[in-house]
Design a protein around this motif. Sequence first.
Motif, PDB file in Angstrom:
ATOM      1  N   LEU A   9      92.034  37.366 -22.190  1.00 38.96           N
ATOM      2  CA  LEU A   9      92.500  38.714 -22.548  1.00 38.96           C
ATOM      3  C   LEU A   9      91.685  39.787 -21.823  1.00 38.96           C
ATOM      4  O   LEU A   9      92.248  40.706 -21.234  1.00 38.96           O
ATOM      5  N   VAL A  10      90.356  39.675 -21.868  1.00 39.40           N
ATOM      6  CA  VAL A  10      89.565  40.720 -21.200  1.00 39.40           C
ATOM      7  C   VAL A  10      89.794  40.680 -19.693  1.00 39.40           C
ATOM      8  O   VAL A  10      89.651  41.697 -19.007  1.00 39.40           O
ATOM      9  N   PHE A  11      90.156  39.497 -19.190  1.00 40.77           N
ATOM     10  CA  PHE A  11      90.405  39.422 -17.761  1.00 40.77           C
ATOM     11  C   PHE A  11      91.674  40.196 -17.402  1.00 40.77           C
ATOM     12  O   PHE A  11      91.750  40.855 -16.363  1.00 40.77           O
ATOM     13  N   LEU A  12      92.664  40.138 -18.324  1.00 40.31           N
ATOM     14  CA  LEU A  12      93.940  40.783 -18.032  1.00 40.31           C
ATOM     15  C   LEU A  12      93.895  42.280 -18.303  1.00 40.31           C
ATOM     16  O   LEU A  12      94.524  43.068 -17.604  1.00 40.31           O
ATOM     17  N   ILE A  13      93.141  42.677 -19.352  1.00 40.36           N
ATOM     18  CA  ILE A  13      93.143  44.093 -19.736  1.00 40.36           C
ATOM     19  C   ILE A  13      92.179  44.864 -18.856  1.00 40.36           C
ATOM     20  O   ILE A  13      91.007  44.518 -18.753  1.00 40.36           O
ATOM     21  N   ARG A  14      92.648  45.899 -18.225  1.00 41.56           N
ATOM     22  CA  ARG A  14      91.805  46.624 -17.269  1.00 41.56           C
ATOM     23  C   ARG A  14      91.311  47.938 -17.836  1.00 41.56           C
ATOM     24  O   ARG A  14      90.991  48.842 -17.103  1.00 41.56           O
ATOM     25  N   ARG A  55      78.509  47.725 -21.771  1.00 41.64           N
ATOM     26  CA  ARG A  55      78.021  48.965 -21.184  1.00 41.64           C
ATOM     27  C   ARG A  55      77.213  48.699 -19.912  1.00 41.64           C
ATOM     28  O   ARG A  55      77.304  49.438 -18.931  1.00 41.64           O
ATOM     29  N   TYR A  56      76.461  47.604 -19.969  1.00 42.46           N
ATOM     30  CA  TYR A  56      75.589  47.314 -18.827  1.00 42.46           C
ATOM     31  C   TYR A  56      76.400  47.199 -17.538  1.00 42.46           C
ATOM     32  O   TYR A  56      76.044  47.746 -16.504  1.00 42.46           O
ATOM     33  N   MET A  57      77.534  46.494 -17.612  1.00 43.18           N
ATOM     34  CA  MET A  57      78.300  46.274 -16.386  1.00 43.18           C
ATOM     35  C   MET A  57      78.922  47.563 -15.885  1.00 43.18           C
ATOM     36  O   MET A  57      79.093  47.753 -14.685  1.00 43.18           O
ATOM     37  N   LYS A  58      79.243  48.460 -16.831  1.00 37.49           N
ATOM     38  CA  LYS A  58      79.780  49.755 -16.401  1.00 37.49           C
ATOM     39  C   LYS A  58      78.703  50.515 -15.613  1.00 37.49           C
ATOM     40  O   LYS A  58      78.945  50.981 -14.500  1.00 37.49           O
ATOM     41  N   ASP A  59      77.496  50.585 -16.199  1.00 34.95           N
ATOM     42  CA  ASP A  59      76.394  51.265 -15.510  1.00 34.95           C
ATOM     43  C   ASP A  59      76.093  50.598 -14.167  1.00 34.95           C
ATOM     44  O   ASP A  59      75.840  51.264 -13.162  1.00 34.95           O
ATOM     45  N   GLU A  84      84.382  50.104  -5.472  1.00 33.01           N
ATOM     46  CA  GLU A  84      85.732  50.670  -5.396  1.00 33.01           C
ATOM     47  C   GLU A  84      86.629  50.035  -6.446  1.00 33.01           C
ATOM     48  O   GLU A  84      87.305  50.713  -7.200  1.00 33.01           O
ATOM     49  N   VAL A  85      86.600  48.703  -6.479  1.00 34.61           N
ATOM     50  CA  VAL A  85      87.434  47.980  -7.443  1.00 34.61           C
ATOM     51  C   VAL A  85      86.508  47.369  -8.487  1.00 34.61           C
ATOM     52  O   VAL A  85      85.574  46.664  -8.141  1.00 34.61           O
ATOM     53  N   SER A  86      86.793  47.669  -9.746  1.00 38.77           N
ATOM     54  CA  SER A  86      85.943  47.154 -10.799  1.00 38.77           C
ATOM     55  C   SER A  86      86.088  45.646 -10.925  1.00 38.77           C
ATOM     56  O   SER A  86      87.184  45.107 -10.864  1.00 38.77           O
ATOM     57  N   ARG A  87      84.982  44.959 -11.074  1.00 36.91           N
ATOM     58  CA  ARG A  87      85.029  43.512 -11.276  1.00 36.91           C
ATOM     59  C   ARG A  87      84.483  43.154 -12.659  1.00 36.91           C
ATOM     60  O   ARG A  87      84.104  42.018 -12.911  1.00 36.91           O
ATOM     61  N   GLN A  88      84.460  44.166 -13.550  1.00 38.60           N
ATOM     62  CA  GLN A  88      83.915  43.925 -14.888  1.00 38.60           C
ATOM     63  C   GLN A  88      84.733  42.904 -15.664  1.00 38.60           C
ATOM     64  O   GLN A  88      84.183  42.091 -16.400  1.00 38.60           O
ATOM     65  N   SER A  89      86.050  42.927 -15.492  1.00 34.91           N
ATOM     66  CA  SER A  89      86.912  42.012 -16.241  1.00 34.91           C
ATOM     67  C   SER A  89      86.556  40.583 -15.933  1.00 34.91           C
ATOM     68  O   SER A  89      86.398  39.743 -16.813  1.00 34.91           O
TER      69      SER A  89
END
Lengths: 286, 666
Positions: B21-26, B149-153, B161-166
């Motif tokens: 789910l977290v992988f799909l939700i951006r 939060r850590y990954m956002k920071d 450019e492209v978020s890889r947090q998911s």
Amino acid sequence: MSQVWIAIIAVIAAPLIGGFLAGIDRRVTARLQGRYGPPIVQPFYDFFKLLGKSRIATSKTQFMWIISYLVFIITCLVFLVLKQDLLLLVFLLGFAGISFVLAGFSTKSPYSHFGANRELLQILSYEPILLLFALGVYTQLESFMISDIMASSEPLLASLWPIFIALVVVLTIKMRKSPFDIATSHGGHQELVKGIMTEISGPYYAMVILAEWYELVLLLGLVALFWANPLWIGILIALAVFILELFIDNINARMTGGWMVKFSWAIGLVLCVLNIFYWWIIKGVL
Amino acid sequence: MDIQGWMLAVAILLPLIAGILVFLIRNYQARGFIVVLTAVALIVNSIYFLKLGLPTNFTPENQMWGTIITVLDYAILLFYIYAGLSLKNWLVLLFALTQIIPLAWWEFSAGASQKLTEITPAFMIDQLSVVMVLIISIIGSLICIYAIRYMKDHEDHKKLEVSRQSRFLFWLVMFLGAMNGLVLANNLLWLYFFWEVTTLCCFQLIAHDLTKEAINNGARALWMNSIGGTAMVAAMIFIYFNSNQTVEYLTLQSIIESGGTVAFLLLPVALMCFTGMIKAAQMPFQNWLLGAMVAPTPVSALLHSSTMVKAGVYLVLRLAPAFNPVLGVAVAICGAFTFFAASVLAIAQTTGKRVLAYSTIANLGLIVACAGIGTDLAMAAAILLIIFHAISKGLLFMCAGTIEHQIWSREIEDMEGLAEKAPLTTFITVIGMLSMFLPPFGMLLGKWVALEASYVVPLAAVLFVLASAVTMVFWAKWLGRLLQVTPKIGRKIESLSLSYSVPLWSLVAGIFAFGIGVAPVFDKFVKGAVGCVATGNVQNVVALDKMVEGWNIVLPKAAVLTDGSLAVVGSYPVWPLFIVFAVAIILPLLFITLKPQELRPVYMCGEQAGDADTDEWYCAADVKTKLQLGGHYYKGAVGEEAVNTWVYVIAIALLVIMFGVVGVSL
């Protein structure tokens, strides 16, 4: 409730003995150097004078760590007189030393850091020997409890004399005596200035002195455990070791920190390990 | 499906579903919400495991699960082959092939596939697994929350450019499921599957940042752990053919119950123990864990505290009842050597996370050594250490991450005087560090129990002693760098984001709660878990007993059973020591206040360039210079370059000896 009384008496009596021993130390040292020396109670005069001075600060955390040093040393002493676990006592003593190091690190002072780093080397030198001492006791009594040492009729000195010698080295380091007075100097005019003590002054310096008195009594108490029955022989041995330390102090010059670690590991540790392994082989554990 | 089934599904499958789910939700908020929700579910579920009548078994009725696991096994191994080829890393390729070829041959060519589906029970839930599930679910979940939060920071700082947090959170959350599966699995094939999933997650997370270093270190973790996988495959095949091609001994339960009496099991047990030691980063395999620190900090926190390396020590501990005495001693000495060598190497480290990594390796060594010693007292020490190490190390890595996001550096020298810049973070970090070696806290209790138990393996005892002394030194050195301040009053306390502060404070609370309440913790968790791994092949059997009778609640006593009577060998007054801690550190911190007129500059031989408000001084030619102090690292004496050769030689020799003694006693 008697345990509480024993603890209270020990906490009150120990600094009196320690201060008195410090007075003897100064007197004997003076005589060895051809001076007359101060009166025996001079350390107490010094102590109260320091206590009355106004407080000056270079950092708040330094005060905290000095108090922690004192409190942990007193705890160790209480552990000793209440005949608690020897191994735990050594861990507590180790942390008391660390507290003092952190007091040295808590301020942005080059001399203080200088001394604190060297104090750490001192801990590295003596801590394993003290832990091995506890292990050595275990080989004899199958227990780490000081109460079991006090109850045993065989003196430990007979079976653990190599560890006893190593403990004399530890005592030299702990009392900051030459050749191991590397973290601080007794006179403030050397390259170290006053080492780890440089930024400690007034009432907090008094606290450090108090902690050192406690520490001296504690370590002599550990030495006395080598002849716990009857205890007065142990106490005599401890006093003899104390006098021996004064002579060692006066016939040696300060060595470097690296040399100290090598010396205490090469001589002290090896003595302890050989001693312990001997008993392991005799008792068939190995 | 009965209740165990549902609970296992939550523990193992929920993280996987949540991960997808977290992988799909951006969306940042929605993603965070799902992670928090999963965390809560996992924690509640793990607590309910305590309500089960333990020990209990579970085997899913549907045969489909076995097939799925087999298919996924090959999928993972094929991915390793692909990774080895695409990264041109031949070691990865080699050790993927050494797993997949024997496995395929065994299952299909040697015709074992039908029999292998009959292994029951698939899962075994006992007190040791439940302790592990609790650690994984609670501490692991907190780290996942921290990661939001850590990954956002992290990405804001890197300006991606492209978020890889998911993707990151997918692997992170799924890791928890794999770990839960690992500690609950009984069927060796399933254990092997979960083992491989953790290796895969670990590789993906270490390589996450896709820098050259990250990919290389990820690949190193992959091939080293693949050696372990290979050993495990070899162990399974060996067991199968030596038990007349039956599956009788292909479960952990049956291996443990054999109690070291079935001769042919000794080699596979040693092999699996070796697998565990690689995962626990024991020397000479410490390098993969050291390399893992290039990853974002939540990964390190997860690998070091509640997952991955704990899987390694779990397996060694689990197999301990099946050791014979000689193998036990060999394992104990290997572990004790790692404890000593890693502690020494930690002194010379200049990077904060590397010190933490070496400290982890050292403590894992201690746990492995305890498993090798094998008395109940040693087992109690091992389990106490697993619990307390997870809490303290989880906290310390999160602190390291928080510090990194404040000063954007991992170097200890850059943390100089952090107490001035970030007092709150420093305070929490100091608590974490003290909890690693200060007397009232759990880690020292564990170490104390370990030392009291180490008597039966003399060499290990001596190494323990040396390592304990060295441990104090490297922590104090680092602490010293943080605490250094200039004379000043009233420092501004920094604010921390909720996603940082909730996990941090929870773990601080955990350190105190578990430390003060060690007696009930022991009684409720550790005692039962010790019962699961009791070896019973040594004479002194009683552990920290009589803890909750009257005054003994504050006085845990270590005791041994000699000649049928109980003899106390040591005591550890927990509560009095906490009072001492409060008087020594907490009260002074609260009640000492400085007045402005008390402040003085430090002594600089009269060369200060001002009063207490400056740290400048007049250098040569009266040039104003900022005072700079540095730490000592003794690289020449104990640095990696100076001692690594010896460390490798000794560590490899010890492993050879370990397998040598197994060979001799066969």
